[in-house]
Every structure is written in C-alpha cells, then in structure tokens.
Design an enzyme around this catalytic site. Structure first.
Site: not given
Ligand code: NOJ
Length: 495
Positions: A210, A401
């Site tokens: 990200e 994710e």
């Molecule tokens: C994106 C992130 O990559 C991760 O580290 C985070 O915990 C999750 N989203 C949830 O916010």
C-alpha cells in the site's frame, strides 16, 4: 397460519424459553466443523472457485512480531511513532504485540487448522539492516528462515512482503525517509539481499504494501494518520509519492537480479476501487476511467510507465521531479499485481464533461464496519480485480488483503460469535466468485487477518482477526468466522 400450526409454534417457543436461551447457542465455534455430509450442495449445485485457488491469510511484521529489541533489530519509525504520546488511540504499542516472534510455530498451526494453502507475511527491514543500509545484521533473517521452514513443513506456501511500513528510523532521521531518493535506493539494496537469501523457499515477493496508504496518511494532510505523521506541502508530498513507486520499481529490478530463476514479484497496492453506482454500460466505462485516473500516482504509473495528463495537470507546479529513466524503472514488468480491497472508495456515474465520470457522494448513514474508513460494499471485490484486468490486461491477480474490523466481544467462555464479520466475508466472497466465474484471473485471496493484531493508530483495540488474541496471556481463540473460513476453504466455494 392454521390454529394447530400456531399452537405447535408457540409450544416450541415455550420449550425453548424453558431451556434458557444460552442452551440454544453453540458451545464453541469449533463445533461448526467442515462437514462432508452428502446433503450439502455439491460443487455442481453451488459453483466454486477455480481449482487450485490459493486461500490464505495475511499479517505484517510490526503488527504481530513484538521482540522489537531482539537479535539486533534496529528501531523503526513505527517504534518511535507508537511511543509518541497521543498518537495511538488506546495508548498501546507493538513492543510485544502478538509475540509472534516466539510463537510462530503455534501460529502456523492456527493456519493449518484453517486449511489455508498460503500465508502472506512481511519482513522487517530494521531486523535485516538495523540502520537501513550498510552491513546486514547477521541474525536479521534467522527468524524468517525458521518461519519459512515451519510453513513449508506444514505445506503452506509463503508470500513475503518486503515493506509493510516499518522504515528504519535512521533513514527518516538521516534524510527524511521517503522524501529522499536515497530511501528507494536503500530499499532496493535490502530487497536484493533478501531475494538472494530467501528465494530458495519464497517464490512470490510483494515489494511494497500500500504505497498510497503509507504515503498519503504518513506524509499528507489527513485525518487518519500513520507514521511518521508529517503533513507535507503538495510539492513535497508529490515527491514522496514518486519515490515510493520508484522504490517499488528498483526493488523489482533488484529481485530479478538477485533472486533465483522463477521468483515472481509484484506490488500489493490498495487500489482506489471505483464501482459503477448502477450497472449500465456508460457507468461501467466511467468506473474504468475513474479507476485509471484516481490511481494515477500509484498503480497507473507502475503499470503504464507514465503519469496521466490529468494527474500532471492537477499537480501543476507541484508535480514531482523525475526523469524518463525513472518512469522505465517504476514500470519494470511485474509477474502479478496484488490488491488490498476493503471498500468501494467511490461509486461512479458517467458524465459528459472532460473527465467522463462523476463521483456519487456517500450519504451520512452509509454502513461502516468498526473503522471509520471501512465502508461496506461487497461488490468492490468484483469491480477492483475486474477493472485491474480490463484496464491493464493483468494476467495474475492476488487479493492481498480483505477483511473486517469488528468491536468483537467474547462471551463468558471467551468465545466470539462474530456474525458481522461472517456477513461481511460471505458477501464480499460472493462478488469475488462472480469475478472468477467470469474469468477474471484472480489466483488467490489473503484474508486480513489470521489473528487480531496492532491496528496502527487504532492500537490493539480494533480487531480484524479470525482468532481472538488475549494480549495479557497471548492466548489465541478461534472466532466463529474461523469456522466459516475453514468451511469456505474446504468446499472452495462461498458457504
Ligand atoms: C491495510 C494494511 O496493509 C494493514 O496493515 C491494515 O492492518 C489493514 N489494512 C486494516 O486496516
């Protein structure tokens, strides 16, 4: 309803009441085991995911490892940030987190019990190069060596992320972190070193997790904040954006140069997901245009090797400084694209203006999960990969994710009945199934997260896990959603 039916109905309810409602609840989510009953819909009746679909879970180093001072690990910007008063909502930090550094074997067994085929984790840069550059820490990769061996011994395929936001503090102090071109260069050296050491066992590497989140929320002027928590001017912010994607491209090249043949590499980006508000051909086209424009500083430049005209026009005099060579590096060919998908960022309709799309405002009562940014919109898990494949002809996609934050509350026996997480997952997976059924090349799905963990500025209180973690005892307990996911995996279908 006939009178006799009504009588029977009331008799049943009375009997249930006499039992006491608690007697009607299942005792433990583990009771909800995957079943082989013939009475269940067969895969013919209920179409499934493609054969060999890679079900997995995801975590990241700082959010679970703990052991922040062990075996020569250097300090990261997140150690600094989490220890700055007022930065973390519940005043927690991740010094210990899930103590995964010492409990990884137990955690691999949690994965095995779910039946996952793959695991996405991240490597902590400050463990490997405590100062960010220079001489590697001799013990820096030992933990990952052990973790990899344990995963492979349990037939779980490792997918490693190189940067999940834990920048060595030294690089921030020395030259402002990602504000300097030295940071992408240092990142590439680290990436090459890891590739050389680990690609005998890791065949899939994600460069940066990200870019858009750590840049916009870490360096931009936003209400949600991540480390290092700077609020830079647009000009400086644009340069940070550019350095982040440059870091991705340099790392791709370094991994190709130092990794074993057959190593695959790509980004794990939180694509700005644009969904047609109503599925008409015009709105679908508008959502594609919006996807390309609104990912202009990240996925678009990575996959096209240029900033769009609209991106440059919008940046104006604040546009980043870059060379033609930079653009080539940023768009170094990747083997796959990973996308993190939680929400539709925008619902889109077509418009007869120069942009060709308009964004529909969200009403105030639009449903959220337990994070103020986590809007519920299951169709995001169809449109995000579908647009990625359509616009850029991507042939291998991973959902790196997807998951839901919930204000989970264990019952008196410590069990979490997270029907809301199941509701979220079931609906999102239904839309993912639509995508794979239409031939969108999604090869795998990593559920965030294997277990509750340190949710950045929200601290330990906001939970995303399939397993409840008691941070005092470090006990992990499967939630009802763990049984749900196990069943999904066992049947390779939405259940
Ligand atoms: C994106 C992130 O990559 C991760 O580290 C985070 O915990 C999750 N989203 C949830 O916010």
């Amino acid at each position: 309803m006939s009178p006799s039916h009504t009588r029977r109905h009331f008799a049943k309810l009375a009997a249930q009441a006499a039992l006491g409602i608690s007697a009607l609840l299942i005792e433990n989510p583990a009771q909800a085991r995957p079943t082989k009953s013939k009475r269940l819909p067969s895969s013919k009746a209920s179409p499934g995911f493609p054969k060999g679909f890679l079900w997995g879970t995801a975590t990241s180093a700082y959010q679970i490892e703990g052991a922040v001072k062990e075996d020569g690990r250097g300090q990261s910007i997140w150690d600094t940030y989490a220890h700055t008063p007022g930065k973390i909502k519940d005043n927690s930090n991740a010094d210990r987190a899930n103590d995964h550094y010492h409990r990884y074997k137990e955690d691999v067994q949690l994965m095995k019990a779910l039946g996952v085929k793959s695991y996405r984790f991240s490597i902590a840069w400050p463990r490997v190069f405590p100062q960010g550059t220079g001489t590697p820490n001799p013990k820096g990769l030992d933990f990952y060596d052990r973790l990899l061996d344990e995963l492979l011994a349990n037939s779980i395929e490792p997918f490693a992320t190189l940067y999940h936001w834990d920048l060595p503090q030294e690089l921030q102090d020395r030259h402002g972190g990602w504000e300097s071109r030295d940071t992408p260069k240092a990142f590439a050296d680290y990436a090459g070193y890891v590739a050389q050491r680990l690609t005998d066992r890791v065949k899939h590497i994600f460069t940066i997790n990200e870019c858009s989140a750590f840049v916009e929320l870490g360096y931009g002027n936003n209400s949600i904040e991540l480390a290092p928590g700077l609020k830079l001017s647009q000009r400086r912010l644009n340069q940070v954006r550019h350095h982040a994607v440059l870091g991705h491209g340099l790392a791709v090249q370094a991994i190709r140069a130092s990794g074993r043949a057959g190593t695959k590499v790509g980004p794990a980006e939180n694509i700005t997901t644009c969904v047609p508000a109503i599925e008409t051909p015009e709105n679908i086209r508008a959502a594609e245009i919006a996807t390309r424009e609104l990912n202009g500083g990240y996925l678009t430049v990575m996959l096209e090797g240029k900033y769009t005209d609209a991106f440059l026009a919008y940046a104006g005099a604040d546009a980043p400084k870059y060379t033609a060579e930079d653009l080539k590096v940023i768009s170094a060919p990747v083997d796959f694209v990973g996308i993190n998908v939680y929400s539709p960022q925008h619902y889109v309709v077509s418009a007869d203006d120069t942009h060709g799309f308009a964004l529909v405002p969200f009403p105030p009562s639009y449903p959220l999960m337990n994070s103020n940014w986590l809007k519920v919109g299951p169709e995001a898990l169809y449109w995000a990969p579908r647009n990625l494949a359509k616009i850029w002809n991507v042939k291998e996609i991973y959902i790196t994710e997807n998951g839901a934050s919930i204000a989970d509350v264990p019952d008196a026996k410590g069990i979490v009945y997270d029907l809301d997480r199941i509701m979220y997952l079931r609906n999102y997976l239904t839309h993912l199934l639509r995508a794979t059924s239409e031939g969108v090349p999604v090869r795998g799905y990593f559920l965030w997260s294997l277990m509750d963990n340190f949710e950045w500025s929200d601290g330990l209180a906001n939970r995303f896990g399939l397993h409840w973690v008691d941070y005092d005892t470090q006990r992990r307990t499967p939630k009802l959603s763990a049984s749900f996911y196990r069943e999904v995996i066992a049947r390779n279908s939405v259940v």
